[in-house]
Design an enzyme around this catalytic site. Structure first.
Site, PDB file in Angstrom:
ATOM      1  N   ASP A  23       0.835  -1.201   0.025  1.00 10.39           N
ATOM      2  CA  ASP A  23       0.092  -0.030  -0.172  1.00 10.39           C
ATOM      3  C   ASP A  23       0.937   1.285  -0.004  1.00 10.39           C
ATOM      4  OD1 ASP A  23      -1.854   1.956   0.366  1.00 10.39           O
ATOM      5  OD2 ASP A  23      -2.029   1.598   2.597  1.00 10.39           O
ATOM      6  N   ASP A  27      -3.778   3.965   2.633  1.00 14.65           N
ATOM      7  CA  ASP A  27      -5.192   3.771   3.197  1.00 14.65           C
ATOM      8  C   ASP A  27      -5.723   2.483   3.523  1.00 14.65           C
ATOM      9  OD1 ASP A  27      -5.080   2.327   0.726  1.00 14.65           O
ATOM     10  OD2 ASP A  27      -7.017   3.418  -0.374  1.00 14.65           O
ATOM     11  N   ASP A  31      -1.945  -1.171  -3.881  1.00 13.52           N
ATOM     12  CA  ASP A  31      -2.397  -0.580  -4.906  1.00 13.52           C
ATOM     13  C   ASP A  31      -1.211  -0.657  -6.200  1.00 13.52           C
ATOM     14  OD1 ASP A  31      -0.325   1.151  -3.869  1.00 13.52           O
ATOM     15  OD2 ASP A  31      -1.876   2.261  -2.755  1.00 13.52           O
ATOM     16  N   ASP A 105      -6.489  -9.981 -14.746  1.00 13.87           N
ATOM     17  CA  ASP A 105      -7.637 -10.776 -14.345  1.00 13.87           C
ATOM     18  C   ASP A 105      -8.943 -10.120 -15.213  1.00 13.87           C
ATOM     19  OD1 ASP A 105      -9.335 -12.872 -12.955  1.00 13.87           O
ATOM     20  OD2 ASP A 105      -7.730 -12.558 -11.585  1.00 13.87           O
ATOM     21  N   ASP A 207     -11.632 -15.539 -15.577  1.00 18.48           N
ATOM     22  CA  ASP A 207     -12.560 -16.114 -14.510  1.00 18.48           C
ATOM     23  C   ASP A 207     -13.553 -16.763 -15.136  1.00 18.48           C
ATOM     24  OD1 ASP A 207     -12.755 -15.718 -11.656  1.00 18.48           O
ATOM     25  OD2 ASP A 207     -14.856 -15.104 -12.239  1.00 18.48           O
ATOM     26  N   GLU A 266      -9.300 -20.019 -15.803  1.00 13.36           N
ATOM     27  CA  GLU A 266      -9.800 -20.788 -14.936  1.00 13.36           C
ATOM     28  C   GLU A 266     -10.909 -21.715 -15.221  1.00 13.36           C
ATOM     29  OE1 GLU A 266     -11.796 -20.260 -10.290  1.00 13.36           O
ATOM     30  OE2 GLU A 266     -12.301 -18.950 -12.006  1.00 13.36           O
ATOM     31  N   HIS A 328      -5.638 -17.209  -4.433  1.00 15.73           N
ATOM     32  CA  HIS A 328      -6.499 -16.344  -3.433  1.00 15.73           C
ATOM     33  C   HIS A 328      -7.692 -16.994  -3.184  1.00 15.73           C
ATOM     34  CE1 HIS A 328      -7.879 -16.020  -7.287  1.00 15.73           C
ATOM     35  NE2 HIS A 328      -9.173 -15.606  -7.088  1.00 15.73           N
ATOM     36  N   ASP A 329      -7.953 -18.240  -3.619  1.00 14.69           N
ATOM     37  CA  ASP A 329      -9.205 -18.981  -3.441  1.00 14.69           C
ATOM     38  C   ASP A 329      -8.967 -20.186  -2.467  1.00 14.69           C
ATOM     39  OD1 ASP A 329     -10.867 -17.308  -4.900  1.00 14.69           O
ATOM     40  OD2 ASP A 329     -10.604 -18.785  -6.433  1.00 14.69           O
TER      41      ASP A 329
HETATM   42  C1  NOJ Z   1     -13.042 -17.188  -9.168  1.00 13.04           C
HETATM   43  C2  NOJ Z   1     -12.317 -16.358  -8.554  1.00 13.04           C
HETATM   44  O1  NOJ Z   1     -10.899 -16.797  -8.456  1.00 13.04           O
HETATM   45  C3  NOJ Z   1     -12.988 -16.108  -7.134  1.00 13.04           C
HETATM   46  O2  NOJ Z   1     -12.192 -15.527  -6.359  1.00 13.04           O
HETATM   47  C4  NOJ Z   1     -14.208 -15.593  -7.541  1.00 13.04           C
HETATM   48  O3  NOJ Z   1     -14.984 -15.231  -6.097  1.00 13.04           O
HETATM   49  C5  NOJ Z   1     -15.229 -16.202  -8.315  1.00 13.04           C
HETATM   50  N1  NOJ Z   1     -14.658 -16.860  -9.584  1.00 13.04           N
HETATM   51  C6  NOJ Z   1     -16.232 -15.462  -8.895  1.00 13.04           C
HETATM   52  O4  NOJ Z   1     -15.770 -14.673  -9.779  1.00 13.04           O
END
Ligand code: NOJ
Length: 541
Positions: A23, A27, A31, A105, A207, A266, A328-329
């Site tokens: 950052d 904030d 960024d 993305d 995505d 993905e 991140h998931d």
């Molecule tokens: C896959 C993404 O990796 C995830 O983080 C997101 O919540 C879902 N698609 C919906 O866009």
């Protein structure tokens, strides 16, 4: 010699969760300028830096940020929380100056419900954009149009009181699905893609690419047994429709009109065949497809070997593998794979695997210093999934905490209050500390990445497993022309003896390239070798 491969085949991709990396304005949220300020860490052209070849940024378009930016409200602008259009162009330029590519993305399946397209669409049945989303009448009064379920929870249909119809959302209700069967929608989205390509981005991470289309007749899915409600259906009609693959091919045609760009997708599915299908024949659809099967494997040599073997066997002839272990998931590698063992040692073995397999590795920010999955308290959770299902630990915030740069306040991530708390490990586990320690995980990653660049066998060589590897050891050979690299990964906490076949060593004395346990340059016995517990060993043969 290495001409045959594109940059996205030779390179290492580094995923940056933009809100959590650095950052610059205090904030509390990461960024674009924060990334610019840390480009030397990413790649300064010397082995003192990570040396990655591309960065993939989580969504940076304008968004209410109800799902980490995967809810876009304007595809053509930059979220002001992350900076300006000028900042983005500056980042792009500065990355390109050092040979680092930038992958954006792109969320083409749905928008935010705050996107003006949806606001219009929802306003009236006569709105010109009504058909830009998937609106349907219920089957009968009080009934949804069909029984499709949302990935997260409940019906995939949301009722709109004002216009008395349902709209479809494969994910969360504030993420209405775009109607890809409408040609204006397709043209608008292809226009978005072209616009970013024109601005110079090097590619996209797409995505939910297999979710773009749904069955035209909205047929119900067959039922099956599964753990969570979404898995009680075979997703025959709501995902992986042939038209989505056609759309991927159209995106490829567009991308091919520009030089050196990449599409990585993905493909959200439980069948690995699907992930491979989105590569088409290897030249006409995605360049890279995410292989979830590998990322979900437990800490077992045999499991990873099987997963890699399957992909090698099923890729189209011109297809290229791609591996990742966390993002991140998903929970972070250090915690998930380290559980029940020496997490630090395992992280080194996992890194060696990622960076020596045949294929493109995608690393996730913080993986290189062994950031753990953080325990984020309920009251400060941000992830809608985490909040909804608490205390079931399915939330994703734990893998999204701020980058641990140093042991100072807020781990050097921000001078303000971070949007998610820094993990408590930061004093002991951070970039500054590991930078100074030659034996650190960070320096191990750096060494692997820089060595990779110098070894054609690791970049483009063939892959085959070593025959005599004992239980608990994943061992393989990479070969290109006269160069051969042998990789031994001991997943077990005990020593293991490996017998090398005559044709594997070619009568030569193997030499240590890199090892977690021994000095570089040592010559080894040609036929037999003893691996230490949790050892990763790379040999030059
Ligand atoms: C896959 C993404 O990796 C995830 O983080 C997101 O919540 C879902 N698609 C919906 O866009």
């Amino acid at each position: 010699m290495r001409q045959g491969l594109a940059w996205w085949q030779k390179g290492v991709i580094y995923q940056i969760a933009v809100p959590s990396f650095s950052d610059s304005d205090g904030d509390g949220m990461g960024d674009l300028r924060g990334i610019i300020n840390n480009l030397d860490y990413i790649n300064d052209g010397t082995p003192n830096s990570l040396g990655v070849d591309a960065i993939w940024l989580t969504p940076i378009n304008a968004s209410p940020m109800l799902d980490f930016g995967y809810d876009v409200s304007d595809y053509l602008s930059i979220n002001p929380r992350f900076g300006s259009a000028g900042d983005f162009l500056e980042l792009l330029q500065k990355c390109h100056e050092r040979g680092v590519r930038v992958i954006m993305d792109m969320v083409l399946n749905h928008t935010s419900s705050e996107h003006p397209w949806f606001v219009g669409s929802r306003s009236s049945r006569d709105d010109p954009r009504r058909d830009w989303y998937v609106w349907r009448d219920g089957k009968a009064p009080g009934k949804t149009p069909n029984g499709w379920l949302a990935v997260v929870e409940g019906s995939a249909w949301e009722y709109d009181d004002d216009t008395r119809q349902f709209y479809y959302h494969a994910f969360l209700p504030f993420q209405p699905d775009l109607n890809w069967r409408n040609h204006e929608v397709r043209e608008a989205l292809f226009g978005v893609v072209r616009s970013w390509l024109d601005r110079g981005v090097d590619g996209f991470r797409l995505d939910l690419i297999n979710f773009l289309y749904e069955d035209v007749l909205l047929r119900d899915n067959p039922r099956k047994f599964g753990l969570r409600p979404y898995d009680w259906q075979v997703h025959l009609y709501d995902r992986s429709q042939p038209e989505s693959l056609d759309a991927a091919k159209e995106l490829r045609r567009i991308t091919d009109g520009y030089e050196g760009r990449v599409l990585m997708g993905e493909v959200y599915t439980d069948t690995r065949e699907d992930a491979v299908a989105y590569l088409g024949d290897g030249t006409d659809a995605l360049h890279l497809s995410f292989y979830l099967d590998f990322a979900q494997r437990k800490w077992k040599a045999e499991g990873f070997r099987e997963s890699v073997g399957w992909l090698e066997e099923h890729l189209p002839p011109a297809g290229w593998p791609c591996y990742y272990l966390n993002n991140h998931d998903l929970p972070r590698t250090y915690t998930r794979l380290g559980k029940g063992g020496d997490a630090e040692a395992r992280a080194k073995v996992a890194a060696a695997m990622m960076l020596t397999l045949k294929g493109t590795p995608i690393l996730y920010y913080g993986e290189e210093i062994g950031m753990p999955t953080s325990k984020v308290p309920r009251k400060i959770m941000d992830d809608p999934i985490g909040k909804k299902f608490w205390p079931i630990p399915v939330g994703r915030d734990g893998a999204r905490t701020p980058m641990q740069w140093n042991g100072e306040r807020n781990s050097g991530f921000s001078r303000g209050e971070p949007w998610l708390p820094v993990d408590r490990s930061y004093r002991a586990r951070n970039v500054a500390l590991q930078d100074d320690d030659t034996g650190s995980l960070l320096n191990w990653y750096r060494r692997l990445i820089w060595m990779r660049k110098e070894r054609p066998s690791l970049l483009l060589g063939s892959y085959r497993t070593v025959e005599g590897a004992p239980k608990g050891v994943f061992a393989f050979l990479r070969e290109y022309g006269k160069e051969r690299t042998a990789v031994f990964l001991n997943f077990a906490t005990r020593a293991a003896a490996v017998e090398l076949q005559a044709d594997e060593v070619r009568g030569r004395k193997p030499e240590v390239l890199l090892s977690t346990h021994r000095e570089e340059g040592i010559e080894m016995h040609p036929g037999k070798l003893e691996l230490g517990p949790d050892e990763a060993l790379l040999l030059k043969i």
